[in-house]
Design a protein around this motif. Structure first.
Motif, PDB file in Angstrom:
ATOM      1  N   ARG A  12      -5.760  -3.989  11.973  1.00  0.00           N
ATOM      2  CA  ARG A  12      -6.653  -5.025  11.446  1.00  0.00           C
ATOM      3  C   ARG A  12      -7.342  -4.613  10.158  1.00  0.00           C
ATOM      4  O   ARG A  12      -7.913  -5.447   9.447  1.00  0.00           O
ATOM      5  CB  ARG A  12      -7.693  -5.373  12.499  1.00  0.00           C
ATOM      6  N   ASP A  13      -7.313  -3.312   9.818  1.00  0.00           N
ATOM      7  CA  ASP A  13      -7.984  -2.824   8.614  1.00  0.00           C
ATOM      8  C   ASP A  13      -7.154  -2.994   7.345  1.00  0.00           C
ATOM      9  O   ASP A  13      -7.652  -2.747   6.240  1.00  0.00           O
ATOM     10  CB  ASP A  13      -8.347  -1.349   8.774  1.00  0.00           C
ATOM     11  N   ASN A  14      -5.865  -3.360   7.496  1.00  0.00           N
ATOM     12  CA  ASN A  14      -4.976  -3.568   6.348  1.00  0.00           C
ATOM     13  C   ASN A  14      -4.903  -2.340   5.436  1.00  0.00           C
ATOM     14  O   ASN A  14      -4.886  -2.447   4.208  1.00  0.00           O
ATOM     15  CB  ASN A  14      -5.409  -4.797   5.534  1.00  0.00           C
ATOM     16  N   ARG A  15      -4.846  -1.168   6.039  1.00  0.00           N
ATOM     17  CA  ARG A  15      -4.759   0.081   5.280  1.00  0.00           C
ATOM     18  C   ARG A  15      -3.356   0.692   5.309  1.00  0.00           C
ATOM     19  O   ARG A  15      -3.042   1.564   4.509  1.00  0.00           O
ATOM     20  CB  ARG A  15      -5.739   1.108   5.876  1.00  0.00           C
ATOM     21  N   PHE A  16      -2.548   0.280   6.277  1.00  0.00           N
ATOM     22  CA  PHE A  16      -1.291   0.979   6.485  1.00  0.00           C
ATOM     23  C   PHE A  16      -0.379   0.926   5.271  1.00  0.00           C
ATOM     24  O   PHE A  16       0.261   1.917   4.921  1.00  0.00           O
ATOM     25  CB  PHE A  16      -0.555   0.416   7.708  1.00  0.00           C
ATOM     26  N   GLY A  17      -0.316  -0.213   4.590  1.00  0.00           N
ATOM     27  CA  GLY A  17       0.541  -0.320   3.411  1.00  0.00           C
ATOM     28  C   GLY A  17       0.189   0.707   2.355  1.00  0.00           C
ATOM     29  O   GLY A  17       1.066   1.282   1.709  1.00  0.00           O
ATOM     30  N   HIS A  18      -1.103   0.975   2.197  1.00  0.00           N
ATOM     31  CA  HIS A  18      -1.552   1.970   1.216  1.00  0.00           C
ATOM     32  C   HIS A  18      -1.011   3.348   1.565  1.00  0.00           C
ATOM     33  O   HIS A  18      -0.505   4.071   0.695  1.00  0.00           O
ATOM     34  CB  HIS A  18      -3.080   1.988   1.177  1.00  0.00           C
ATOM     35  N   TYR A  19      -1.107   3.717   2.832  1.00  0.00           N
ATOM     36  CA  TYR A  19      -0.665   5.058   3.220  1.00  0.00           C
ATOM     37  C   TYR A  19       0.850   5.154   3.317  1.00  0.00           C
ATOM     38  O   TYR A  19       1.412   6.241   3.118  1.00  0.00           O
ATOM     39  CB  TYR A  19      -1.367   5.478   4.514  1.00  0.00           C
ATOM     40  N   ALA A  20       1.523   4.040   3.610  1.00  0.00           N
ATOM     41  CA  ALA A  20       2.983   4.050   3.550  1.00  0.00           C
ATOM     42  C   ALA A  20       3.452   4.353   2.131  1.00  0.00           C
ATOM     43  O   ALA A  20       4.387   5.140   1.916  1.00  0.00           O
ATOM     44  CB  ALA A  20       3.537   2.713   4.030  1.00  0.00           C
ATOM     45  N   LYS A  21       2.794   3.757   1.159  1.00  0.00           N
ATOM     46  CA  LYS A  21       3.142   4.041  -0.237  1.00  0.00           C
ATOM     47  C   LYS A  21       2.831   5.486  -0.595  1.00  0.00           C
ATOM     48  O   LYS A  21       3.567   6.134  -1.365  1.00  0.00           O
ATOM     49  CB  LYS A  21       2.395   3.078  -1.161  1.00  0.00           C
ATOM     50  N   ALA A  22       1.753   6.037  -0.032  1.00  0.00           N
ATOM     51  CA  ALA A  22       1.409   7.436  -0.295  1.00  0.00           C
ATOM     52  C   ALA A  22       2.490   8.365   0.253  1.00  0.00           C
ATOM     53  O   ALA A  22       2.819   9.385  -0.364  1.00  0.00           O
ATOM     54  CB  ALA A  22       0.055   7.764   0.328  1.00  0.00           C
ATOM     55  N   VAL A  23       3.051   8.018   1.415  1.00  0.00           N
ATOM     56  CA  VAL A  23       4.140   8.818   1.981  1.00  0.00           C
ATOM     57  C   VAL A  23       5.335   8.809   1.031  1.00  0.00           C
ATOM     58  O   VAL A  23       5.947   9.853   0.762  1.00  0.00           O
ATOM     59  CB  VAL A  23       4.535   8.285   3.370  1.00  0.00           C
ATOM     60  N   ARG A  24       5.661   7.647   0.505  1.00  0.00           N
ATOM     61  CA  ARG A  24       6.822   7.562  -0.395  1.00  0.00           C
ATOM     62  C   ARG A  24       6.553   8.281  -1.710  1.00  0.00           C
ATOM     63  O   ARG A  24       7.460   8.907  -2.271  1.00  0.00           O
ATOM     64  CB  ARG A  24       7.176   6.096  -0.644  1.00  0.00           C
ATOM     65  N   ARG A  25       5.321   8.207  -2.209  1.00  0.00           N
ATOM     66  CA  ARG A  25       5.009   8.940  -3.435  1.00  0.00           C
ATOM     67  C   ARG A  25       5.175  10.446  -3.228  1.00  0.00           C
ATOM     68  O   ARG A  25       5.483  11.176  -4.175  1.00  0.00           O
ATOM     69  CB  ARG A  25       3.577   8.633  -3.890  1.00  0.00           C
TER      70      ARG A  25
END
Length: 496
Positions: free
Chosen positions: A267-280
């Motif tokens: 519900r915090d809508n944070r996962f997309g940010h950290y998914a991108k961090a994993v790919r970076r």
């Protein structure tokens, strides 16, 4: 000295207790140890994370923390108490910030940090002056509340030097372009596992693996623990099992030393940010055991950010069958919408005996045995999952004017009615049955020879099957239910 933990502030998903101060502590090499114990009770409905600030003065050589909490018996069907622990240093507790210094969840009752060494799960380095935060995670809270006791000890003296971590190389000798076997979900003493990295490396070699991925819960402390354990025959990747309250995800093959935060819910809508961090950081995002029934394990973030999904976790169970069915539905949706598809993979999630490393394992077609080649193969779906190294297979489709496509590829022929031949070769599967699964379901089944080695062929068309994938299964033990998996492939897509 004992103090009560007092609430001084709240946030949506965090709570901060009163500050523990050592302001009157004598400092210097000869200063005595100082210990403070904080007690309190967390009520039901507590936020996911509770921070206990600790004012650390100058001259501290070692910070040690231990804790206990009440495990009051509860009625059947009611959750009892479980309390996790970790710590952030003077750089703060901001999401994704630099202050992370370790996490052990509920795996141990205490830890220490100093410049030259730290408890597994924690990051060695100087204990600098400033406000540190012990992070408590009330995983579950009984109706009567969760009484806790945290003891902090400061030891003074000269600060040692911090050794530079030695990380695994990104490439092993390998066999050139080949099929490489790996297990990317493993736990050691650096989180809640019982094996040392050395024991995991030995078990991986015994299981016939070519690569493994370090995936401790919510810490990267094991990234530097593999010195001398890799070799020409074993590639060690580094990552993390990001363990949130709404599911677990493997950060696979990230740059060594990468920290991926876990303190958020869907519900915090944070996962997309950290998914991108994993790919970076060069890694893959792989939701783990998405239908596991343990509290907080069921995957609730969706699969829009997934590079692959773990559909087979350890010994094949009904949870895996549900994950497999959901993944197959996602293939149908990808065909219908002409959108990218998410490949499947399998891992052992081995923690301790009798968990077996490499059961199952993902077998990847890669140009070389390197981090980049292995992650590229997984991302492209050029892989299959096998029960063990005894099981090998090849799978593909051919048609039209001598065209051929292998696992994870697309066979494009002249028209929807063009005949296509699907071929599976299997070895190491005695007593098993081969199944060809399409967007309509299982359309072809064949019993393999008693030897466990055989070839199965089936003819179809793109109009009849938008994709075909193979499953090899043991005989059913419960009437009406499928036998346990021996192997499964990613699909071959058929296009007219």
């Amino acid at each position: 000295m004992a103090r009560r933990g007092l609430l001084v502030g709240t946030a949506a998903a965090a709570l901060t207790l009163g500050t523990v101060s050592f302001a009157d502590a004598a400092t210097g090499n000869d200063a005595p140890d100082r210990t403070v114990t904080v007690r309190g009770t967390l009520p039901t409905g507590s936020p996911d994370y509770v921070y206990l600030p600790v004012e650390v003065p100058r001259g501290v050589r070692e910070l040690a923390v231990s804790y206990t909490y009440g495990r009051t018996p509860v009625p059947a069907g009611t959750q009892g108490n479980a309390l996790d622990i970790g710590i952030f240093d003077e750089r703060g507790t901001e999401l994704g910030g630099r202050g992370f210094r370790g996490w052990s969840g509920g795996a141990r009752s205490g830890f220490f940090i100093r410049a030259d060494e730290a408890t597994p799960g924690y990051i060695a380095g100087p204990v600098r002056a400033g406000t540190w935060h012990i992070a408590l995670g009330p995983y579950t809270v009984a109706p009567e509340g969760l009484p806790y006791e945290v003891t902090i000890t400061l030891r003074f003296g000269p600060t040692g030097s911090t050794p530079k971590p030695v990380y695994p190389p990104e490439r092993a000798k390998g066999r050139g372009r080949a099929w490489y076997r790996g297990d990317c979900h493993l736990h050691s003493v650096h989180s809640d596992g019982k094996r040392t990295p050395a024991e995991i490396a030995a078990a991986a070699r015994a299981a016939g693996l070519d690569f493994i991925n370090s995936s401790e819960h919510n810490t990267y402390s094991a990234h530097g623990a593999w010195d001398g354990l890799w070799g020409d025959d074993l590639l060690v990747l580094t990552g993390e099992e990001v363990t949130t309250r709404n599911g677990h995800v493997i950060a696979l093959g990230t740059d060594p030393g990468t920290f991926v935060d876990w303190r958020y819910r869907a519900r915090d809508n944070r996962f997309g940010h950290y998914a991108k961090a994993v790919r970076r950081a060069g890694g893959l995002v792989v939701p783990a055991h998405p239908h596991a029934t343990c509290i907080g394990c069921h995957w609730k973030f969706g699969f829009g950010e997934a590079d692959a999904v773990e559909v087979w976790n350890g010994t094949c169970t009904p949870e895996d069958e549900i994950a497999l069915a959901e993944w197959d539905n996602s293939l149908v949706a990808a065909v219908r919408s002409s959108k990218p598809w998410v490949p499947a993979m399998g891992n052992s999630d081995a923690h301790r005996e009798p968990d077996r490393v490499g059961v199952p394992q993902t077998v990847v077609l890669a140009d070389e045995l390197s981090r980049g080649a292995i992650t590229a193969g997984i991302r492209a779906g050029r892989s299959y999952i096998a029960e063990s190294s005894a099981v090998t297979l090849s799978f593909g489709a051919s048609g039209g004017r001598g065209l051929h496509a292998g696992i994870g590829e697309r066979l494009r022929v002249d028209g929807d009615d063009t005949p296509v031949t699907v071929r599976l070769e299997v070895a190491g599967a005695p007593g098993c049955t081969a199944h060809f699964v399409t967007d309509q379901g299982t359309l072809f089944t064949a019993v393999l020879p008693e030897s466990g080695a055989g070839t199965v062929q089936w003819r179809t068309t793109p109009a009849y099957a938008a994709y075909v994938r193979a499953e090899v299964r043991h005989p059913a033990t419960v009437p009406g239910l499928p036998g346990a998996l021996t192997a499964l492939t990613n699909p071959v897509f058929l296009e007219g």
